[in-house]
Write a protein that holds these residues in place. Sequence first.
Motif, short mmCIF file in Angstrom:
data_model
loop_
_atom_site.label_atom_id
_atom_site.label_comp_id
_atom_site.label_asym_id
_atom_site.label_seq_id
_atom_site.Cartn_x
_atom_site.Cartn_y
_atom_site.Cartn_z
N GLN A 41 0.84 -1.21 0.00
CA GLN A 41 0.00 0.00 0.00
C GLN A 41 0.87 1.25 0.00
N VAL A 42 1.94 1.24 0.78
CA VAL A 42 2.86 2.38 0.83
C VAL A 42 3.51 2.57 -0.53
N LEU A 43 3.99 1.50 -1.15
CA LEU A 43 4.65 1.60 -2.45
C LEU A 43 3.69 2.09 -3.52
N GLN A 44 2.45 1.62 -3.49
CA GLN A 44 1.45 2.06 -4.47
C GLN A 44 1.16 3.55 -4.30
N ALA A 45 1.07 4.02 -3.07
CA ALA A 45 0.80 5.43 -2.84
C ALA A 45 1.98 6.29 -3.25
N ILE A 46 3.19 5.82 -3.04
CA ILE A 46 4.38 6.58 -3.44
C ILE A 46 4.48 6.63 -4.95
N ARG A 47 4.32 5.50 -5.62
CA ARG A 47 4.42 5.47 -7.09
C ARG A 47 3.33 6.28 -7.76
N LEU A 98 2.76 5.56 5.91
CA LEU A 98 1.52 5.60 5.13
C LEU A 98 0.64 6.77 5.55
N ILE A 99 0.56 7.05 6.84
CA ILE A 99 -0.23 8.20 7.29
C ILE A 99 0.40 9.50 6.77
N SER A 100 1.71 9.58 6.75
CA SER A 100 2.39 10.76 6.22
C SER A 100 2.10 10.94 4.75
N ILE A 101 2.08 9.84 4.02
CA ILE A 101 1.77 9.91 2.59
C ILE A 101 0.35 10.40 2.37
N VAL A 102 -0.58 9.96 3.21
CA VAL A 102 -1.98 10.40 3.07
C VAL A 102 -2.07 11.91 3.26
N PHE A 103 -1.33 12.45 4.22
CA PHE A 103 -1.40 13.88 4.48
C PHE A 103 -0.67 14.71 3.43
N TRP A 104 0.40 14.19 2.86
CA TRP A 104 1.20 14.99 1.93
C TRP A 104 1.06 14.58 0.48
N ALA A 105 0.18 13.65 0.18
CA ALA A 105 -0.02 13.22 -1.21
C ALA A 105 -0.98 14.18 -1.90
N VAL A 106 -1.17 13.93 -3.17
CA VAL A 106 -2.11 14.72 -3.96
C VAL A 106 -3.50 14.52 -3.38
N PRO A 107 -4.25 15.60 -3.10
CA PRO A 107 -5.60 15.44 -2.56
C PRO A 107 -6.48 14.60 -3.48
N ALA A 108 -7.41 13.89 -2.87
CA ALA A 108 -8.26 12.96 -3.63
C ALA A 108 -9.21 13.68 -4.58
N ASP A 109 -9.55 14.94 -4.30
CA ASP A 109 -10.50 15.63 -5.17
C ASP A 109 -9.85 16.16 -6.44
N GLN A 110 -8.54 16.17 -6.50
CA GLN A 110 -7.88 16.59 -7.72
C GLN A 110 -7.67 15.38 -8.62
N PRO A 111 -8.02 15.52 -9.88
CA PRO A 111 -7.81 14.37 -10.78
C PRO A 111 -6.32 14.14 -11.00
N ALA A 112 -5.99 12.90 -11.14
CA ALA A 112 -4.59 12.56 -11.39
C ALA A 112 -4.20 13.02 -12.79
N LYS A 113 -2.96 13.41 -12.94
CA LYS A 113 -2.48 13.84 -14.25
C LYS A 113 -2.33 12.62 -15.13
N VAL A 114 -2.90 12.72 -16.31
CA VAL A 114 -2.82 11.63 -17.26
C VAL A 114 -1.79 12.01 -18.30
N VAL A 115 -0.85 11.15 -18.45
CA VAL A 115 0.19 11.39 -19.45
C VAL A 115 -0.26 10.75 -20.73
N SER A 116 -0.39 11.56 -21.76
CA SER A 116 -0.80 11.01 -23.05
C SER A 116 0.40 10.98 -23.99
N ILE A 117 0.50 9.90 -24.65
CA ILE A 117 1.59 9.74 -25.61
C ILE A 117 0.99 9.78 -26.99
#
Length: 94
Positions: free
Chosen positions: A8-14, A66-85
């Motif tokens: 879970q930690v690795l998924q949140a970091i990646r 994991l708790i630190s990642i939750v507080f400092w990660a991208v907020p859930a209401d912002q859409p994730a950036k999609v990289v288009s190729i």
Amino acid sequence: MALSWIPQVLQAIRGKTAHQVDLKPLSLLFVGSLLVELYSAFLALQGEAVTLFVTNTIQLIVVTTLISIVFWAVPADQPAKVVSIKEKRISRTS
């Protein structure tokens, strides 16, 4: 149990997002781990249950990360950036 949170930690970091992590059970786990850590530190100072202290320290580090990642990660209401190729056509010329 301590190592079960590492994927879970690795998924949140990646993914740089932690919207899939629910903070309520995680905070309860943190409080429980902290209490057991205090108790195991008391026992370890007396020369008993050192392995309990070591394993619970690992769990506390992982849960705190994991708790630190939750507080400092991208907020859930912002859409994730999609990289288009853009698809490029490569033609071989001789």
